[in-house]
Design a protein around this motif. Structure first.
Motif, PDB file in Angstrom:
ATOM      1  N   CYS A   1       0.840  -1.207   0.000  1.00  0.00           N
ATOM      2  CA  CYS A   1       0.000   0.000   0.000  1.00  0.00           C
ATOM      3  C   CYS A   1       0.876   1.258   0.000  1.00  0.00           C
TER       4      CYS A   1
ATOM      5  N   CYS B   1      -6.384   6.535   2.127  1.00  0.00           N
ATOM      6  CA  CYS B   1      -6.394   5.657   0.946  1.00  0.00           C
ATOM      7  C   CYS B   1      -6.365   6.478  -0.343  1.00  0.00           C
TER       8      CYS B   1
ATOM      9  N   CYS C   1      -3.983  -3.075  -2.891  1.00  0.00           N
ATOM     10  CA  CYS C   1      -4.251  -4.049  -1.832  1.00  0.00           C
ATOM     11  C   CYS C   1      -5.166  -5.159  -2.318  1.00  0.00           C
TER      12      CYS C   1
HETATM   13  S1  SF4 Z   1      -6.514   1.095  -2.490  1.00  0.00           S
HETATM   14 FE1  SF4 Z   1      -5.488  -0.216  -0.983  1.00  0.00          FE
HETATM   15  S2  SF4 Z   1      -3.310  -0.126  -1.570  1.00  0.00           S
HETATM   16 FE2  SF4 Z   1      -4.300   1.597  -2.551  1.00  0.00          FE
HETATM   17  S3  SF4 Z   1      -4.033   3.296  -1.139  1.00  0.00           S
HETATM   18 FE3  SF4 Z   1      -6.045   2.378  -0.684  1.00  0.00          FE
HETATM   19  S4  SF4 Z   1      -5.647   0.942   0.946  1.00  0.00           S
HETATM   20 FE4  SF4 Z   1      -3.666   1.424   0.012  1.00  0.00          FE
END
Ligand code: SF4
Ligand code: SF4
Length: 91
Positions: free
Chosen positions: A39, A60, A66
């Protein structure tokens, strides 16, 4: 550009409910915990005391990484409700 610099180019409107839900029971059998490495916003952190992954949805970037690296299907992944979440600006 350093990856951390991207946070100078984003803003958030945070929904009170998380848009990604982690099934901690599934995580208990995960040997790699790839989410904690993959992440870019460091939303996942292994908590040694609690013996589980802690997840903070507020920062996020909605990149989907992820969801790709979690091969146990522990994530109920959705985009935030309309008007919420991350906003990117060019400069
Ligand atoms: S989608 Fe998942 S990997 Fe991407 S920033 Fe959000 S929590 Fe992190
Ligand atoms: S990769 Fe998936 S199963 Fe493993 S700790 Fe992260 S969210 Fe849980």
């Amino acid at each position: 550009m350093n990856l951390d610099d991207i946070f100078d180019l984003v803003s958030y409107r945070i929904h009170p409910e998380p848009h990604i839900v982690v099934d901690h029971d599934t995580c208990a059998s995960c040997s790699h915990r790839a989410c904690t490495f993959a992440c870019p916003a460091r939303c996942y952190e292994w908590n040694e005391v609690r013996g589980r992954v802690d997840f903070a949805y507020e920062s996020c970037l909605e990149c989907g990484t992820c969801l790709l690296v979690c091969d146990l299907g522990a994530l109920d992944w959705n985009y935030p409700a309309g008007g919420y979440g991350v906003r990117f600006r060019a400069t």
